[in-house]
Design a protein around this motif. Structure first.
Motif, short mmCIF file in Angstrom:
data_model
loop_
_atom_site.label_atom_id
_atom_site.label_comp_id
_atom_site.label_asym_id
_atom_site.label_seq_id
_atom_site.Cartn_x
_atom_site.Cartn_y
_atom_site.Cartn_z
N ALA A 1 0.81 -1.22 0.00
CA ALA A 1 0.00 0.00 0.00
C ALA A 1 0.84 1.27 0.00
CB ALA A 1 -0.92 0.00 1.22
N LYS B 1 1.72 8.13 -3.54
CA LYS B 1 1.44 8.76 -4.83
C LYS B 1 0.10 9.48 -4.82
CE LYS B 1 4.23 5.78 -7.85
NZ LYS B 1 4.20 4.79 -8.95
N SER B 2 -0.88 8.93 -4.10
CA SER B 2 -2.19 9.58 -4.04
C SER B 2 -2.12 10.93 -3.32
CB SER B 2 -3.20 8.67 -3.33
OG SER B 2 -2.92 8.59 -1.93
N THR C 1 5.14 -6.74 -11.17
CA THR C 1 4.82 -6.89 -9.75
C THR C 1 4.54 -8.35 -9.41
OG1 THR C 1 3.89 -4.66 -9.70
CG2 THR C 1 3.27 -6.15 -7.91
N GLU D 1 0.26 -0.08 -17.74
CA GLU D 1 -0.27 -0.67 -16.51
C GLU D 1 -0.16 -2.18 -16.51
OE1 GLU D 1 -4.43 -0.70 -13.91
OE2 GLU D 1 -4.15 0.73 -15.55
N LYS E 1 1.81 -4.50 -13.72
CA LYS E 1 1.17 -5.60 -13.00
C LYS E 1 1.93 -6.91 -13.18
CE LYS E 1 -3.59 -3.83 -13.04
NZ LYS E 1 -4.98 -4.05 -13.54
N PHE F 1 1.53 3.46 -3.33
CA PHE F 1 0.32 3.99 -3.96
C PHE F 1 -0.35 5.03 -3.07
CE2 PHE F 1 0.93 -0.35 -5.54
CZ PHE F 1 1.10 -0.07 -6.88
N HIS G 1 -7.14 -3.81 -1.91
CA HIS G 1 -8.24 -3.77 -2.87
C HIS G 1 -9.58 -3.49 -2.19
CE1 HIS G 1 -5.94 -4.89 -6.42
NE2 HIS G 1 -5.34 -5.81 -5.70
N HIS H 1 -7.74 1.34 0.71
CA HIS H 1 -6.30 1.60 0.66
C HIS H 1 -5.70 1.86 2.04
CE1 HIS H 1 -8.07 5.62 0.59
NE2 HIS H 1 -6.91 6.12 0.96
#
Length: 410
Positions: free
Chosen positions: A40, A46-47, A261, A254, A258, A43, A166, A169
């Motif tokens: 987490a 980044k948010s 990852t 993207e 994925k 991301f 998912h 967050h």
């Protein structure tokens, strides 16, 4: 009717066994909490407006706090006891996870991550409990159980974190805080004080961590070995995902992210599962017949070999074969870590266990700072370069510790 077995039971030994099991659970839950955040963290950052460099710095501030605070917690545990330090630092860890979940700006996110690092600098205190409760002949084997708890935590934590991310967050950080709360309950109800009686108030005047490092030549060799090895390992950790992407993910976007990852996660799971088996089973058996110094040196040779194999197997293009390097890496680190902790513990007086193990933890944290700082620049020059530098650092570590003698042998 009282049986022979029940008559022979020692309540003190039963209490110590309960404490050891509790420490295993504490380390497992603590590492799981840290692992929950891994998927987490980038991301969430980044948010809140972070770029790639800032995301890397967010990981570095955690290691920096461990580097700065580990010796302090270890020294305080030698003076005031293991139990209060564990309780206090776990409370700090829980507060850090709550702050992470509630962060609404990058500044608060950094402060939360730093707070978690302050609390997580307590690992040497947990290791000191193991030292306190085991005779010298069993100490390194017991340290291997701590390593197995680490491996299991880093397998379960990121896996759960990925699932929870998912859902929401912030859910991974909330569960991490709940695990810290559970750990507080375990310390309060099940951990007895294990600090030796000689570590009472008359020892408050004893040498500082830096003075101990300067005065003890054998300890200094071991700490420097840890620093070089952990820097090499951190170089690998920060570079392997980029290397996997460059070799096995020919498409971008993207979908490419994925796929990279997924392949990196598989590699790290192989490392984690192998580490659990090696430290939970193999090393505990091998330490019955081999000295810590021997397994330490073999571990460094295996680590150097595995780092050299990563780019070589990558050139062959077979991902299943590439996973062999991950298994070998876990074997080498599984031999190295409990042997190193055992040697440090066996080489240190009973009333300095906490601070000596904490200095080692601080050196490991510095390696996790230096590795990420260099990994990107090295990889951008030539993709195998981080692994080549890692091989060199591991061989330097081997050269440093070649003259280390086993305290058990002497």
């Amino acid at each position: 009717m009282v049986t022979a077995n029940s008559a022979e039971r020692d309540p003190v030994q039963d209490s110590l066994k309960t404490t050891r099991l509790t420490v295993f659970l504490i380390v497992l839950l603590d590492v799981m909490g840290l692992g929950l955040i891994i998927p987490a963290q980038p991301f969430l950052a980044k948010s809140l407006g972070a770029d790639a460099v800032t995301v890397t710095q967010l990981g570095t501030v955690y290691s920096l706090m461990q580097f700065l605070l580990s010796p302090m917690w270890g020294s305080l545990s030698d003076r005031f006891g293991r139990r209060p330090i564990l309780f206090f630092t776990l409370a700090i860890t829980g507060l850090g996870h709550v702050a992470f979940a509630l962060s609404s700006s990058l500044g608060l996110l950094f402060a939360a991550r730093a707070l978690v690092g302050v609390g997580a600098a307590n690992i040497a205190t947990a290791q000191a409990v193991i030292s306190d409760t085991h005779p010298s002949s069993e100490r390194s084997r017991a340290m291997a159980l701590i390593g197995a708890a680490f491996g299991l935590g880093f397998v379960l934590g990121p896996a759960l974190g990925g699932i929870l991310f998912h859902v929401d967050h912030r859910a991974p950080a909330i569960l991490a805080a709940a695990l810290a709360l559970l750990n507080l309950a375990l310390v309060f109800t099940s951990v007895r004080e294990t600090r030796p009686e000689s570590s009472s108030s008359q020892r408050i005047h004893s040498a500082s961590p830096l003075a101990l490092f300067r005065a003890d030549g054998a300890l200094r060799q071991l700490i420097v070995t840890t620093l070089f090895m952990m820097t090499a390992f951190a170089l690998m950790e920060q570079s392997v995902a980029l290397f996997i992407e460059s070799v096995w993910v020919p498409f971008g976007g993207e979908d490419g992210m994925k796929e990279a990852t997924k392949l990196t996660s598989i590699f790290l799971v192989v490392v984690g599962i192998t580490a659990i088996f090696v430290q939970g089973f193999l090393v505990r058996k091998w330490l019955k017949v081999a000295q810590e110094t021997t397994l330490l040196k073999i571990g460094l040779v295996v680590i150097a070999t595995s780092l050299a194999l990563i780019p070589c197997l990558g050139m062959l293009g077979s991902y299943p074969l590439f996973l062999v390097s991950g298994a070998l890496l876990a074997l080498g680190s599984g031999l190295f870590n409990p042997s190193m902790l055992g040697l440090i513990s066996l080489s240190t007086p009973a009333d300095r266990q906490g601070v000596a193990l904490a200095i080692n933890q601080s050196a490991a944290a510095m390696g996790r700072i230096l590795g990420p700082l260099c990994a990107g620049a090295l990889f951008s020059r030539w993709s195998p370069l981080p692994f080549a530098v890692g091989v060199s650092l591991t061989l330097i570590a081997l050269a440093v510790c070649l003259r280390v003698k086993s305290p058990r042998a002497s």
